[in-house]
Design an enzyme around this catalytic site. Structure first.
Site, PDB file in Angstrom:
ATOM      1  N   ASP A   8      38.816 -35.709  72.815  1.00  0.00           N
ATOM      2  CA  ASP A   8      40.211 -36.140  72.771  1.00  0.00           C
ATOM      3  C   ASP A   8      40.745 -35.769  71.387  1.00  0.00           C
ATOM      4  O   ASP A   8      40.113 -34.998  70.645  1.00  0.00           O
ATOM      5  CB  ASP A   8      40.326 -37.644  73.082  1.00  0.00           C
ATOM      6  CG  ASP A   8      39.682 -38.523  72.022  1.00  0.00           C
ATOM      7  OD1 ASP A   8      39.098 -37.980  71.064  1.00  0.00           O
ATOM      8  OD2 ASP A   8      39.768 -39.758  72.146  1.00  0.00           O
ATOM      9  N   CYS A  66      34.678 -38.154  71.068  1.00  0.00           N
ATOM     10  CA  CYS A  66      35.895 -38.945  70.870  1.00  0.00           C
ATOM     11  C   CYS A  66      35.711 -39.706  69.559  1.00  0.00           C
ATOM     12  O   CYS A  66      34.877 -39.315  68.737  1.00  0.00           O
ATOM     13  CB  CYS A  66      36.184 -39.849  72.067  1.00  0.00           C
ATOM     14  SG  CYS A  66      34.961 -41.145  72.389  1.00  0.00           S
ATOM     15  N   GLY A  67      36.467 -40.757  69.335  1.00  0.00           N
ATOM     16  CA  GLY A  67      36.341 -41.463  68.069  1.00  0.00           C
ATOM     17  C   GLY A  67      34.961 -42.068  67.878  1.00  0.00           C
ATOM     18  O   GLY A  67      34.331 -41.921  66.828  1.00  0.00           O
ATOM     19  N   THR A  68      34.481 -42.747  68.917  1.00  0.00           N
ATOM     20  CA  THR A  68      33.172 -43.402  68.848  1.00  0.00           C
ATOM     21  C   THR A  68      32.085 -42.689  69.659  1.00  0.00           C
ATOM     22  O   THR A  68      30.905 -43.001  69.515  1.00  0.00           O
ATOM     23  CB  THR A  68      33.275 -44.826  69.423  1.00  0.00           C
ATOM     24  OG1 THR A  68      33.770 -44.710  70.771  1.00  0.00           O
ATOM     25  CG2 THR A  68      34.217 -45.692  68.603  1.00  0.00           C
ATOM     26  N   GLY A  69      32.495 -41.821  70.568  1.00  0.00           N
ATOM     27  CA  GLY A  69      31.566 -41.227  71.546  1.00  0.00           C
ATOM     28  C   GLY A  69      31.417 -42.086  72.780  1.00  0.00           C
ATOM     29  O   GLY A  69      30.795 -41.666  73.763  1.00  0.00           O
ATOM     30  N   GLY A  71      33.916 -43.949  74.861  1.00  0.00           N
ATOM     31  CA  GLY A  71      34.816 -43.768  76.004  1.00  0.00           C
ATOM     32  C   GLY A  71      34.542 -42.466  76.741  1.00  0.00           C
ATOM     33  O   GLY A  71      34.449 -42.430  77.977  1.00  0.00           O
ATOM     34  N   HIS A  99      13.084 -37.259  76.983  1.00  0.00           N
ATOM     35  CA  HIS A  99      12.756 -38.349  77.900  1.00  0.00           C
ATOM     36  C   HIS A  99      13.789 -38.542  79.011  1.00  0.00           C
ATOM     37  O   HIS A  99      13.439 -38.993  80.099  1.00  0.00           O
ATOM     38  CB  HIS A  99      12.634 -39.680  77.136  1.00  0.00           C
ATOM     39  CG  HIS A  99      11.398 -39.758  76.292  1.00  0.00           C
ATOM     40  ND1 HIS A  99      10.999 -40.905  75.648  1.00  0.00           N
ATOM     41  CD2 HIS A  99      10.460 -38.807  76.001  1.00  0.00           C
ATOM     42  CE1 HIS A  99       9.877 -40.670  74.986  1.00  0.00           C
ATOM     43  NE2 HIS A  99       9.526 -39.398  75.175  1.00  0.00           N
ATOM     44  N   ARG A 110      34.311 -40.587  64.403  1.00  0.00           N
ATOM     45  CA  ARG A 110      34.573 -41.607  63.389  1.00  0.00           C
ATOM     46  C   ARG A 110      33.293 -42.344  63.001  1.00  0.00           C
ATOM     47  O   ARG A 110      33.337 -43.323  62.268  1.00  0.00           O
ATOM     48  CB  ARG A 110      35.623 -42.596  63.913  1.00  0.00           C
ATOM     49  CG  ARG A 110      36.980 -41.936  64.170  1.00  0.00           C
ATOM     50  CD  ARG A 110      37.939 -42.861  64.891  1.00  0.00           C
ATOM     51  NE  ARG A 110      39.216 -42.187  65.124  1.00  0.00           N
ATOM     52  CZ  ARG A 110      40.137 -42.615  65.986  1.00  0.00           C
ATOM     53  NH1 ARG A 110      39.928 -43.706  66.692  1.00  0.00           N
ATOM     54  NH2 ARG A 110      41.264 -41.938  66.143  1.00  0.00           N
ATOM     55  N   ARG A 134       5.840 -39.328  83.224  1.00  0.00           N
ATOM     56  CA  ARG A 134       6.539 -40.557  83.608  1.00  0.00           C
ATOM     57  C   ARG A 134       8.035 -40.459  83.414  1.00  0.00           C
ATOM     58  O   ARG A 134       8.803 -41.105  84.136  1.00  0.00           O
ATOM     59  CB  ARG A 134       5.958 -41.750  82.843  1.00  0.00           C
ATOM     60  CG  ARG A 134       6.190 -41.746  81.355  1.00  0.00           C
ATOM     61  CD  ARG A 134       5.456 -42.923  80.700  1.00  0.00           C
ATOM     62  NE  ARG A 134       5.878 -43.149  79.331  1.00  0.00           N
ATOM     63  CZ  ARG A 134       5.437 -42.472  78.275  1.00  0.00           C
ATOM     64  NH1 ARG A 134       4.564 -41.485  78.448  1.00  0.00           N
ATOM     65  NH2 ARG A 134       5.850 -42.759  77.053  1.00  0.00           N
ATOM     66  N   HIS A 135       8.470 -39.638  82.455  1.00  0.00           N
ATOM     67  CA  HIS A 135       9.912 -39.553  82.217  1.00  0.00           C
ATOM     68  C   HIS A 135      10.622 -38.836  83.365  1.00  0.00           C
ATOM     69  O   HIS A 135      11.728 -39.191  83.750  1.00  0.00           O
ATOM     70  CB  HIS A 135      10.188 -38.870  80.882  1.00  0.00           C
ATOM     71  CG  HIS A 135       9.559 -39.609  79.738  1.00  0.00           C
ATOM     72  ND1 HIS A 135       9.882 -40.908  79.439  1.00  0.00           N
ATOM     73  CD2 HIS A 135       8.575 -39.250  78.871  1.00  0.00           C
ATOM     74  CE1 HIS A 135       9.147 -41.323  78.417  1.00  0.00           C
ATOM     75  NE2 HIS A 135       8.336 -40.338  78.067  1.00  0.00           N
TER      76      HIS A 135
HETATM   77  C1  RB5 Z   1      41.052 -43.116  70.220  1.00  0.00           C
HETATM   78  O1  RB5 Z   1      41.741 -43.873  69.284  1.00  0.00           O
HETATM   79  C2  RB5 Z   1      39.717 -43.753  70.536  1.00  0.00           C
HETATM   80  O2  RB5 Z   1      39.909 -44.962  71.198  1.00  0.00           O
HETATM   81  C3  RB5 Z   1      38.881 -42.816  71.360  1.00  0.00           C
HETATM   82  O3  RB5 Z   1      38.734 -41.609  70.684  1.00  0.00           O
HETATM   83  C4  RB5 Z   1      37.461 -43.288  71.660  1.00  0.00           C
HETATM   84  O4  RB5 Z   1      36.822 -43.713  70.486  1.00  0.00           O
HETATM   85  C5  RB5 Z   1      37.317 -44.260  72.766  1.00  0.00           C
HETATM   86  O5  RB5 Z   1      36.210 -44.634  73.169  1.00  0.00           O
END
Ligand code: RB5
Length: 151
Positions: A8, A66-69, A71, A99, A110, A134-135
């Site tokens: 995104d 994305c910001g955190t990976g 979503g 695995h 981020r 096993r994996h």
């Molecule tokens: C966007 O602000 C942020 O919410 C998106 O990139 C992501 O981190 C969501 O999981």
């Protein structure tokens, strides 16, 4: 290797960086969007487009950002045939392949810096799945769940 990339707006700059890094290493990157970070965009359609291609086997592996990976990995994992793993270090990336036979690496732009993200991607792309043990049996169990729950 052909590698699918998607992000995104929050992951766009890291995606561009990784695309250059991976291309310099001889990979061919296929970008499934977003095409810009000029305005906020939902990660969902880009995750879906990438997942359809990876599930069909071309490219065989993908990286979503994305910001955190979080979503974008959740969205990718809603697609049949996708095993997306959020990784914050190289060990997780190696284990995700070895695995879990993960076919999509999810990164948080981020959360990890560009240098670490490149090392995580390199580890993910170079580690093979450990077949025959096993994996593999556990991944087969996951596929059974998927067959029951997806049409
Ligand atoms: C966007 O602000 C942020 O919410 C998106 O990139 C992501 O981190 C969501 O999981």
């Amino acid at each position: 290797m052909r590698i699918a990339l998607a992000s995104d707006h929050a992951g766009y700059a890291l995606k561009r960086f990784l695309s250059q890094h991976l291309s310099a290493a001889g990979h061919e990157c296929v970008d499934f969007g977003a095409a810009t970070d000029a305005q906020p965009s939902s990660y969902v359609p880009f995750a879906v487009s990438l997942s359809e291609a990876v599930a069909a086997g071309d490219p065989p592996l993908g990286i979503v950002i994305c910001g955190t990976g979080l979503g974008i990995s959740i969205a990718a994992n809603k697609n049949k045939g996708i095993r997306a793993a959020v990784c914050t270090d190289e060990y997780m990336a190696r284990m995700a392949r070895q695995h879990n036979d993960a076919n999509v690496l999810a990164l948080g732009a981020r959360v990890v810096g560009a240098g670490l993200a490149a090392s995580i991607a390199d580890a993910f792309l170079s580690e093979p799945f450990e077949r025959g043990g096993r994996h593999q049996a556990r991944v087969a169990e996951i596929l059974d769940v998927e067959r029951r729950n997806f049409r």
